[in-house]
Write an enzyme that holds these catalytic residues in place. Structure first.
Site, PDB file in Angstrom:
ATOM      1  CG  HIS A   1     -77.136  55.450  52.195  1.00  0.00           C
ATOM      2  ND1 HIS A   1     -78.142  56.195  52.765  1.00  0.00           N
ATOM      3  CD2 HIS A   1     -77.642  54.970  51.032  1.00  0.00           C
ATOM      4  CE1 HIS A   1     -79.203  56.186  51.989  1.00  0.00           C
ATOM      5  NE2 HIS A   1     -78.933  55.432  50.926  1.00  0.00           N
TER       6      HIS A   1
ATOM      7  CE1 TYR B   1     -82.695  57.661  45.127  1.00  0.00           C
ATOM      8  CE2 TYR B   1     -84.645  56.331  45.530  1.00  0.00           C
ATOM      9  CZ  TYR B   1     -83.343  56.673  45.834  1.00  0.00           C
ATOM     10  OH  TYR B   1     -82.679  56.029  46.849  1.00  0.00           O
TER      11      TYR B   1
END
Length: 613
Positions: free
Chosen positions: A397, A208
């Site tokens: 998701h 990330y």
């Protein structure tokens, strides 16, 4: 075969088509392969439950197109093969039983309505119903749809002598839940890019990457109207999803740097922004997203963000070194204001290590709740006539183990139509679903979000988290009017893991509501363990709401009735959707043959056509 009466009553004249006009004729289009050898155009008629297609291929031979399962394999796919020869069009409905020429289906459910062959290209136009009532055809449903396509450079010698393809491929599309862009006027729209800056993607499975970015300095209010993905060419397999957050605070020029790996946010000056409201959400496979003509995200207003935090998820399971990336999104905006400001709120299971999926499970269900207490608190004073908010789009998701995902809507115990569903979830395709009809969420309404997982390839438990092999269970809902500073409406069920720890990890103890001992212990899961943990989850009656209105400080707080809330109860379930397919009447113990079924179905369809003349 359909009867002559049906063909007469339901006849549609076939004519040639102009290739250049396909984009304006059809509501949607997609390039099926990177080389752009094949393109698909389509329009959905929800009233007739029909889809109109045009397939364009860079060949003057035969063209194949169809629908497959999750893997995109040819075997088991529902296909058509057609061509143009001597100014006549040919199209036959087929089914791929095995790795050979798919046989012709006895029930022909794809209807050729146009064709052309010119400039080295072939176009076939046809239509088919969502549900053809043929067991050898795949039903077209909301959510991800896997399409397969192929062609050969030569026309077939006959219907039974068709050469093996010279080109083929597969791709996932959002077939029934895309936006019709034909009436959108982009004249005068301005834009700015928000991207990473020459980031060297770390050689690890999940990264990330977070970067602080200034918002444009505007002198008046504007609305975001469109978000376009900017994925650096060649990096399509690495850029998995991104979230753009509002980011308040006083920052120095040094903070607007290249950014950094933010899997660990301890030393980030802008870490708090990951808890702020979401401006943009995009995931792999997603195309340009257009806001509805009556809503847009506000820029340049007093309460608009002055900074953004870009959070990029890179997926690099092969640990490829040295890959440099500058991907992100381009944001389009206008000073021609829409009626409503829009926002994004996520519902589902709070992302933390109390979300547990046992190993070796084919169908494991996780459930998250947006409770009545939360919606009563956060949606109780909007400017919408009638109150509440209207949801117009959704991004469903999960991560690698996800197989299906859906969100239910409850009002005063009565179940209303589902908000969104994808029964064919694909980790590598997570486009935005544009809802056919906007859904009003009233204060006091409840939402129940489900995720179905397959963990058969795993020997240890899967925990909730941000890594690709960890899991999430979320639905990002696009809505209006915007409620500032609202990001999520989720829940955590602490009871099931607490019970499991007390029975099977007695020495571990429960010392913190932030640390789950299950994730730190290597367990050989037995059938008894799985059965117990499943039972604990099915028995859940109360959960801890995660919408910013309750806080905890100890393990005891997470189970305390003064802190937790009851899960939604459905007193009146949504009625089962009735099938339009005719009943198959056969004697007990007998099976109707495909030929008999075709005749029977043809008679019923003839009656249907007569009645609807």
């Amino acid at each position: 075969m359909a009867s002559p009466l049906v063909l007469f009553l339901c006849f549609v004249s076939i004519h040639s088509v102009a290739i250049a006009g396909l984009s304006s004729e059809f509501a949607h289009h997609a390039v099926l392969d990177p080389a752009e050898k094949m393109k698909l155009y389509w329009t959905v008629d929800w009233d007739a439950k029909m889809v109109y297609f045009a397939v364009e291929a860079a060949t003057t031979g035969w063209v194949g197109f169809g629908f497959s399962g999750r893997s995109g394999a040819m075997i088991g796919s529902d296909v058509v093969i057609g061509w143009v020869k001597n100014n006549e069009g040919y199209l036959r409905d087929r089914f791929a039983d095995e790795e050979k020429l798919p046989p012709v289906d006895e029930q022909q459910d794809y209807k050729l309505i146009g064709f052309e062959e010119s400039g080295g290209k072939t176009v076939l136009k046809f239509k088919r119903e969502f549900d053809t009532c043929d067991s050898r055809d795949r039903k077209l449903e909301a959510g991800a749809t896997k399409v397969v396509f192929a062609y050969h450079d030569d026309d077939p010698a006959s219907e039974s002598k068709i050469k093996y393809h010279t080109f083929r491929g597969s791709r996932t599309l959002m077939l029934l839940n895309s936006m019709d862009k034909r009436n959108i006027n982009e004249t005068g729209w301005l834009s700015f890019p928000i991207t990473t800056k020459n980031v060297t993607i770390p050689a690890k499975e999940t990264t990330y990457w977070c970067a602080l970015i200034k918002a444009p300095e505007l002198q008046s209010k504007h609305h975001i109207t469109k978000v376009e993905p900017l994925v650096q060419k060649g990096n399509e397999g690495f850029v998995h999803h991104l979230i753009l957050y509002e980011c308040e605070g006083n920052f120095t020029e040094n903070d607007y740097d290249q950014g950094r790996d933010c899997m660990d946010t301890a030393n980030m000056p802008y870490a708090r922004c990951r808890e702020a409201s979401i401006v943009v959400a995009w995931a792999v496979g997603g195309e340009s997203f257009y806001y509805p003509l009556h809503a847009g995200f506000p820029l340049g207003a007093d309460d608009s963000p002055k900074n953004f935090l870009l959070e990029m998820h890179y997926d690099n399971p092969s640990n490829v070194p040295g890959r440099v990336d500058s991907s992100g999104v381009r944001i389009y905006y206008t000073d021609k204001l829409r009626k409503y400001d829009s926002g994004i709120v996520s519902v589902g299971v709070k992302v933390n290590n109390w979300h547990i999926i046992p190993p070796k499970q084919k169908d494991w269900l996780s459930i998250g709740y947006c409770t009545a207490e939360c919606t009563e608190s956060i949606f109780n004073s909007t400017s919408l006539q009638g109150g509440g908010i209207n949801v117009f789009a959704s991004i469903l998701h999960t991560h690698l183990a996800g197989r299906a995902i859906w969100t239910r809507h409850i009002r005063n115990g009565k179940e209303l139509p589902e908000i969104a569903r994808d029964d064919h979830y694909d980790f590598n395709f997570q486009d935005t679903q544009v809802l056919r009809k906007e859904i009003n969420i009233q204060p006091g309404d409840e939402m129940i979000h489900y995720c179905k997982y397959n963990s058969m390839d795993r020997d240890q438990l899967t925990k909730g988290g941000i890594a690709s092999r960890e899991e999430m269970c979320l639905d990002f809902l696009f809505y209006y009017p915007r409620v500032p500073k609202i990001k999520l409406c989720q829940s955590t069920a602490y009871g099931p893991p607490y019970k499991f720890i007390k029975k099977y990890l007695k020495d571990a103890g429960l010392t913190s509501p932030y640390r789950n001992p299950m994730t730190k212990t290597s367990l050989d899961w037995t059938n008894e363990m799985v059965a117990d943990f499943r039972e604990y989850n099915e028995e859940v009656q109360r959960v801890f709401p995660r919408c910013g209105i309750r806080k905890f400080s100890s393990v005891a707080d997470t189970l305390n009735p003064n802190f937790t809330v009851p899960i939604p109860k459905i007193a009146e379930p949504l009625p089962t959707e009735k099938s339009d397919c005719p009943p198959i009447l056969v004697a007990a113990g007998q099976r109707m043959s495909p030929g008999v079924f075709a005749v029977y179905f043809g008679i019923l369809r003839a009656v249907f056509c007569i009645v609807n003349q």
